[in-house]
Design a protein around this motif. Structure first.
Motif, PDB file in Angstrom:
ATOM      1  N   UNK A  48      -9.885   4.996  -3.714  1.00 12.51           N
ATOM      2  CA  UNK A  48      -8.574   5.599  -3.996  1.00 12.51           C
ATOM      3  C   UNK A  48      -8.314   5.643  -5.501  1.00 12.51           C
ATOM      4  N   UNK A  49      -7.682   6.715  -5.946  1.00 11.95           N
ATOM      5  CA  UNK A  49      -7.298   6.826  -7.356  1.00 11.95           C
ATOM      6  C   UNK A  49      -6.035   6.038  -7.645  1.00 11.95           C
ATOM      7  N   UNK A  50      -5.189   5.878  -6.607  1.00  8.58           N
ATOM      8  CA  UNK A  50      -3.931   5.157  -6.773  1.00  8.58           C
ATOM      9  C   UNK A  50      -3.703   4.195  -5.612  1.00  8.58           C
ATOM     10  N   UNK A  51      -2.915   3.199  -5.889  1.00  9.15           N
ATOM     11  CA  UNK A  51      -2.511   2.207  -4.906  1.00  9.15           C
ATOM     12  C   UNK A  51      -1.034   1.960  -5.169  1.00  9.15           C
ATOM     13  N   UNK A  52      -0.410   1.094  -4.413  1.00  7.98           N
ATOM     14  CA  UNK A  52       0.997   0.853  -4.681  1.00  7.98           C
ATOM     15  C   UNK A  52       1.658   0.073  -3.576  1.00  7.98           C
ATOM     16  N   UNK A  53       2.950   0.291  -3.408  1.00  5.20           N
ATOM     17  CA  UNK A  53       3.731  -0.426  -2.410  1.00  5.20           C
ATOM     18  C   UNK A  53       4.759   0.510  -1.796  1.00  5.20           C
ATOM     19  N   UNK A  54       5.150   0.181  -0.578  1.00  5.57           N
ATOM     20  CA  UNK A  54       6.108   0.981   0.171  1.00  5.57           C
ATOM     21  C   UNK A  54       7.163   0.081   0.796  1.00  5.57           C
ATOM     22  N   UNK A  55       8.423   0.442   0.660  1.00  5.24           N
ATOM     23  CA  UNK A  55       9.494  -0.181   1.431  1.00  5.24           C
ATOM     24  C   UNK A  55       9.794   0.743   2.604  1.00  5.24           C
ATOM     25  N   UNK A  56       9.875   0.169   3.796  1.00  8.28           N
ATOM     26  CA  UNK A  56      10.092   1.004   4.984  1.00  8.28           C
ATOM     27  C   UNK A  56      10.977   0.287   5.993  1.00  8.28           C
ATOM     28  N   UNK A  57      11.618   1.071   6.841  1.00  8.77           N
ATOM     29  CA  UNK A  57      12.342   0.509   7.975  1.00  8.77           C
ATOM     30  C   UNK A  57      11.332  -0.087   8.947  1.00  8.77           C
ATOM     31  N   UNK A  58      11.716  -1.160   9.603  1.00  6.47           N
ATOM     32  CA  UNK A  58      10.825  -1.831  10.552  1.00  6.47           C
ATOM     33  C   UNK A  58      11.060  -1.285  11.947  1.00  6.47           C
ATOM     34  N   UNK A  68      -5.449  -5.834  -9.134  1.00  5.15           N
ATOM     35  CA  UNK A  68      -4.658  -4.788  -8.493  1.00  5.15           C
ATOM     36  C   UNK A  68      -3.430  -5.390  -7.808  1.00  5.15           C
ATOM     37  N   UNK A  69      -3.613  -6.535  -7.199  1.00  4.36           N
ATOM     38  CA  UNK A  69      -2.494  -7.210  -6.546  1.00  4.36           C
ATOM     39  C   UNK A  69      -1.396  -7.538  -7.556  1.00  4.36           C
ATOM     40  N   UNK A  70      -1.774  -7.982  -8.758  1.00  2.50           N
ATOM     41  CA  UNK A  70      -0.792  -8.302  -9.793  1.00  2.50           C
ATOM     42  C   UNK A  70      -0.023  -7.065 -10.226  1.00  2.50           C
ATOM     43  N   UNK A  71      -0.735  -5.947 -10.389  1.00  2.65           N
ATOM     44  CA  UNK A  71      -0.065  -4.708 -10.798  1.00  2.65           C
ATOM     45  C   UNK A  71       0.921  -4.238  -9.729  1.00  2.65           C
ATOM     46  N   UNK A  72       0.490  -4.322  -8.483  1.00  4.58           N
ATOM     47  CA  UNK A  72       1.349  -3.867  -7.389  1.00  4.58           C
ATOM     48  C   UNK A  72       2.558  -4.787  -7.242  1.00  4.58           C
ATOM     49  N   UNK A  87       0.857  -1.182   0.000  1.00  6.87           N
ATOM     50  CA  UNK A  87       0.000   0.000   0.000  1.00  6.87           C
ATOM     51  C   UNK A  87       0.887   1.224   0.000  1.00  6.87           C
ATOM     52  N   UNK A  88       0.267   2.364  -0.239  1.00 10.53           N
ATOM     53  CA  UNK A  88       0.994   3.630  -0.164  1.00 10.53           C
ATOM     54  C   UNK A  88       0.903   4.131   1.271  1.00 10.53           C
ATOM     55  N   UNK A  89       1.765   3.592   2.120  1.00  9.34           N
ATOM     56  CA  UNK A  89       1.750   3.990   3.526  1.00  9.34           C
ATOM     57  C   UNK A  89       1.899   5.500   3.665  1.00  9.34           C
ATOM     58  N   UNK A  90       1.250   6.096   4.663  1.00 17.17           N
ATOM     59  CA  UNK A  90       0.585   5.463   5.806  1.00 17.17           C
ATOM     60  C   UNK A  90      -0.838   4.951   5.545  1.00 17.17           C
ATOM     61  N   UNK A  91      -1.311   4.978   4.317  1.00 11.57           N
ATOM     62  CA  UNK A  91      -2.617   4.396   4.018  1.00 11.57           C
ATOM     63  C   UNK A  91      -2.578   2.875   4.145  1.00 11.57           C
ATOM     64  N   UNK A  92      -3.654   2.319   4.638  1.00 15.73           N
ATOM     65  CA  UNK A  92      -3.933   0.889   4.583  1.00 15.73           C
ATOM     66  C   UNK A  92      -2.821   0.025   5.186  1.00 15.73           C
ATOM     67  N   UNK A  93      -2.537   0.290   6.453  1.00 19.48           N
ATOM     68  CA  UNK A  93      -1.654  -0.617   7.179  1.00 19.48           C
ATOM     69  C   UNK A  93      -2.385  -1.942   7.403  1.00 19.48           C
ATOM     70  N   UNK A  98      -9.229  -2.895   0.278  1.00 18.35           N
ATOM     71  CA  UNK A  98      -9.478  -1.671   1.044  1.00 18.35           C
ATOM     72  C   UNK A  98      -9.232  -0.427   0.202  1.00 18.35           C
ATOM     73  N   UNK A  99      -8.220  -0.478  -0.665  1.00 21.60           N
ATOM     74  CA  UNK A  99      -7.953   0.665  -1.541  1.00 21.60           C
ATOM     75  C   UNK A  99      -9.107   0.881  -2.514  1.00 21.60           C
TER      76      UNK A  99
END
Length: 222
Positions: free
Chosen positions: A134-144, A170-174, A115-121, A128-129
């Protein structure tokens, strides 16, 4: 003298498609790091086969064999530390980690979240997106950090949500974008361009010494 490659331990729970993306980069000499071990909390998953096929030590530490979350995390930490990693990568590792575990690897453990954090943890992000309009969705790499999916963002990639998208499409695109972006973040860390910095009571991601915005560095979808 060449700088030693960063040592990477990857944690998985399933098919390991993001692991494969990292393996492909490593085999193409596009990664300034070496995956020294892959550990799964579930037995007989595809990701372990991928690691074994690449000549990487692959092992399972089944969480069902432990009395509680703390006992599992302690055993997992001991196993990871045998490999003396510079970086621990969560690549589809479906476990909520204890604060003691995240503190031990603070600043040297990263995760990818769909997801595009902080959205949809949390879970079910694609549905949920769509439900949120939502107009956009995606993925985020973050420190844990100890906060679930709440650590400082490093990088994001966004995709448009089309009117006919389903959670599956959507899952395939992300996921296609994840395979592109995750090795980039790992490479940044291995190159020493990326680190976690504590500022007052909060943590921020630094890239080339400069703080990243709350959403991380946005890169263009491939």
């Amino acid at each position: 003298m060449n700088k030693p490659k960063a040592r990477i331990v990857v944690l998985i729970s399933g098919s390991g498609s993001n692991l494969q993306a990292m393996i492909d980069c490593q085999q193409a000499n596009a990664l300034s790091g070496e995956i020294v071990a892959v550990i799964s909390n579930r037995p007989a998953v595809k990701g372990l086969e991928r690691a074994d096929a690449a000549g990487i030590e692959a092992l399972c530490l089944d969480h069902k064999g432990f009395a509680d979350r703390e006992a599992f995390d302690q055993a997992l930490q001991a196993k990871i530390d045998e490999y003396q990693p510079d970086l621990v990568v969560l690549a589809g590792f479906m476990r909520i980690l204890t604060p003691a575990f995240t503190e031990h690897y603070l600043g040297r453990m990263i995760n990818i979240h769909p997801s595009l954090l902080p959205k949809h943890q949390g879970l079910n992000t694609h549905q949920r997106a769509i439900d949120a309009g939502d107009a956009q969705h995606g993925a985020t790499v973050h420190f844990v950090t100890a906060e679930l999916d709440g650590g400082p963002a490093i990088v994001q990639v966004a995709v448009d949500i089309e009117a006919d998208d389903t959670p599956e499409s959507l899952a395939k695109k992300v996921q296609y974008q994840e395979h592109y972006m995750f090795p980039i973040a790992v490479q940044w860390f291995c190159e020493g361009r990326l680190r976690l910095h504590k500022e007052n009571k909060n943590h921020v991601s630094l890239f080339d010494g400069e703080p990243l915005p709350i959403s991380g560095r946005l890169i263009k979808a491939r």
